[in-house]
Design an enzyme around this catalytic site. Structure first.
Site, short mmCIF file in Angstrom:
data_model
loop_
_atom_site.label_atom_id
_atom_site.label_comp_id
_atom_site.label_asym_id
_atom_site.label_seq_id
_atom_site.Cartn_x
_atom_site.Cartn_y
_atom_site.Cartn_z
N TYR A 81 -1.89 3.99 -18.51
CA TYR A 81 -0.89 4.99 -17.05
C TYR A 81 -0.63 3.09 -16.34
CZ TYR A 81 -1.89 6.08 -12.10
OH TYR A 81 -1.34 6.66 -10.88
N LYS B 66 3.42 2.36 -14.80
CA LYS B 66 3.93 1.52 -13.91
C LYS B 66 4.21 0.41 -13.18
CE LYS B 66 2.37 5.50 -11.14
NZ LYS B 66 3.14 6.16 -10.45
C1 AKB Z 1 -6.23 6.75 -11.19
O1 AKB Z 1 -7.44 6.78 -11.02
O2 AKB Z 1 -6.03 7.17 -12.02
C2 AKB Z 1 -5.13 6.87 -10.13
C3 AKB Z 1 -4.54 5.69 -9.08
C4 AKB Z 1 -5.59 4.76 -8.87
O3 AKB Z 1 -3.51 5.50 -9.47
N1 AKB Z 1 -5.82 7.13 -8.96
#
Ligand code: AKB
Length: 317
Positions: free
Chosen positions: A140, A144
């Site tokens: 993730y 980003k």
């Molecule tokens: C997550 O926990 O994946 C999201 C974020 C901090 O981007 N809430």
């Protein structure tokens, strides 16, 4: 002005949508999602849209005559670790499609949220500066960081006006977050009101930056309305509101619900939380577009408990 929102029925989308409809007129804001929420059609125009399908996105943008896109569709951190391939496809292909269609179809502005997940264990832990080491250890976070770079590229190469902030964990009483590491800070409220007890999946001393939904919406709308000439960054503005240990949140809830009990059973999401910073320095956002949060831990907890209690009573949460 015609506005298109992707991921419109998720945690942020479902609260940003009414704010955008107030601002631009109900019929000018098209809510899209891979699956439609029951009853959503009554609130204004809706359409099914899978952002990984570029042609479908382009057809929707052409049909609507879209001027501005709020691109919120994403797979969050914990779910992403379970299926990194899907996370990459949704987060990266989805963003690339939005940027490319925006360039081709002359969309004038794009909002795309980044996250504190851009930081990793080698970033500073506290008061993280706007510009620092960004070597995340989650897929993730990787998506980003890559997304911020891709957005910067489209801004520089094609003058696309794409903007965004690095959101911390978002706390809200509406649609649940689903799949994030910071979800515990929402779940705890539901559990406190429903059963008076919660078993958390992170440690009592786990500290992460958080923000209450009204500040989250305000950040998006204020940044999008800001004078472009003042902005030194595109999609990666640090924004900060509050940081607390989960134990502190539990204690704050106990002030309102004295019998509330929180237990702690950390799972694999603790390692993700440990790789993220505890607090951010958001002086660039304050200087460039007058960012200012309104809710701290005490104000957020009081408002969250009363709003969520009312929603639970009405069967709306
Ligand atoms: C997550 O926990 O994946 C999201 C974020 C901090 O981007 N809430």
């Amino acid at each position: 002005m015609k506005v298109l929102v992707t991921g419109a029925f998720g945690q942020i989308g479902s609260e940003l949508l009414p704010a955008l409809r107030d601002l631009h007129g109900r019929d000018n804001v098209l809510a899209t999602g891979r699956r439609l929420r029951a009853g959503a059609a009554n609130d204004g125009p809706v359409a099914k849209l899978d952002v990984t399908l570029g042609e479908q996105l382009e057809a929707t943008v052409t049909r609507q005559g879209t001027d501005v896109i709020y691109h919120l569709a994403a797979v969050l951190s914990a779910t992403a670790e379970q299926d990194p391939e899907r996370a990459w496809r949704v987060n990266m292909e989805g963003l690339r499609n939005v940027l490319e269609v925006s360039r081709r179809r002359n969309v004038s502005q794009v909002f795309w949220p980044s996250s504190i997940a851009v930081f990793g264990p080698s970033s500073p832990r506290d008061d993280v500066p706007q510009e620092t080491v960004m070597r995340p250890t989650t897929i993730y976070g990787v998506s980003k960081v890559a997304g911020e770079l891709l957005a910067d590229y489209y801004a520089g190469r094609f003058s696309l006006d794409v903007r965004g902030v690095r959101y911390p964990g978002i706390i809200s009483s509406g649609a649940p977050p689903g799949g994030g590491t910071t979800d515990y800070a929402v779940e705890i409220f539901h559990a406190a009101l429903r059963s008076g007890q919660y078993t958390a999946f992170v440690r009592e001393d786990c500290v992460l930056p958080m923000m209450y939904m009204p500040d989250c919406i305000n950040a998006a709308l204020t940044l999008m309305a800001a004078d472009r000439a003042r902005l030194c960054y595109q999609t990666g503005y640090n924004v900060s509101a509050m940081s607390f240990a989960l134990g502190e949140l539990a204690a704050e809830i106990s002030k309102h619900i004295p019998a509330f009990h929180c237990a702690y059973q950390p799972d694999e999401r603790q390692a993700i939380a440990d790789s993220w910073p505890q607090s951010l320095n958001d002086s660039a956002a304050r200087a460039d577009w007058d960012w200012q949060p309104h809710y701290d831990l005490q104000a957020m907890t009081a408002d969250m408990l009363s709003t969520l209690a009312a929603r639970l009573k009405e069967g709306d949460a």
